[in-house]
Design a protein around this motif. Structure first.
Motif, PDB file in Angstrom:
ATOM      1  N   SER A 158      17.323  44.093   6.473  1.00 27.01           N
ATOM      2  CA  SER A 158      17.939  44.866   5.399  1.00 27.01           C
ATOM      3  C   SER A 158      17.111  46.115   5.131  1.00 27.01           C
ATOM      4  N   TRP A 159      17.787  47.206   4.805  1.00 25.67           N
ATOM      5  CA  TRP A 159      17.066  48.436   4.453  1.00 25.67           C
ATOM      6  C   TRP A 159      16.245  48.231   3.189  1.00 25.67           C
ATOM      7  N   ASP A 160      16.589  47.243   2.368  1.00 23.06           N
ATOM      8  CA  ASP A 160      15.812  46.940   1.166  1.00 23.06           C
ATOM      9  C   ASP A 160      14.416  46.433   1.503  1.00 23.06           C
ATOM     10  N   GLU A 161      14.230  45.940   2.722  1.00 26.23           N
ATOM     11  CA  GLU A 161      12.931  45.414   3.149  1.00 26.23           C
ATOM     12  C   GLU A 161      12.047  46.486   3.797  1.00 26.23           C
ATOM     13  N   VAL A 164       9.567  52.010   1.002  1.00 23.70           N
ATOM     14  CA  VAL A 164      10.271  53.161   0.436  1.00 23.70           C
ATOM     15  C   VAL A 164       9.800  54.491   1.003  1.00 23.70           C
ATOM     16  N   ASN A 223      13.078  57.504   8.282  1.00 20.45           N
ATOM     17  CA  ASN A 223      14.169  56.800   8.961  1.00 20.45           C
ATOM     18  C   ASN A 223      14.639  57.622  10.146  1.00 20.45           C
TER      19      ASN A 223
END
Length: 69
Positions: free
Chosen positions: A57-60, A63, A67
């Motif tokens: 997941s991009w949440d993991e 920040v 990309n």
């Protein structure tokens, strides 16, 4: 399943110096090799590491990562 490849370069204290995330395994492996090659012998002696890992997941993804499409 979504696979995101995360390249991290960490200092001896575990702080992230650089991070690049990509959906492309080939691009991620090339980037990881570059991260490893760019560590100086002194950095390696002090405990710097280049790490390649996958997440689902991009949440993991940290920040502050760059990309790469």
């Amino acid at each position: 399943m979504l696979t995101i490849w995360v390249n991290e370069q960490l200092d001896p204290g575990g702080l992230m110096y650089a991070c690049i995330a990509s959906r492309s395994e080939a691009l991620a492996r090339d980037c990881h090799e570059s991260f490893q090659q760019n560590l100086t012998p002194e950095q390696i002696r002090l405990g710097w590491i280049a790490r390649l890992r996958t997440v689902t997941s991009w949440d993991e993804v940290p920040v502050n990562s760059l990309n790469l499409g």
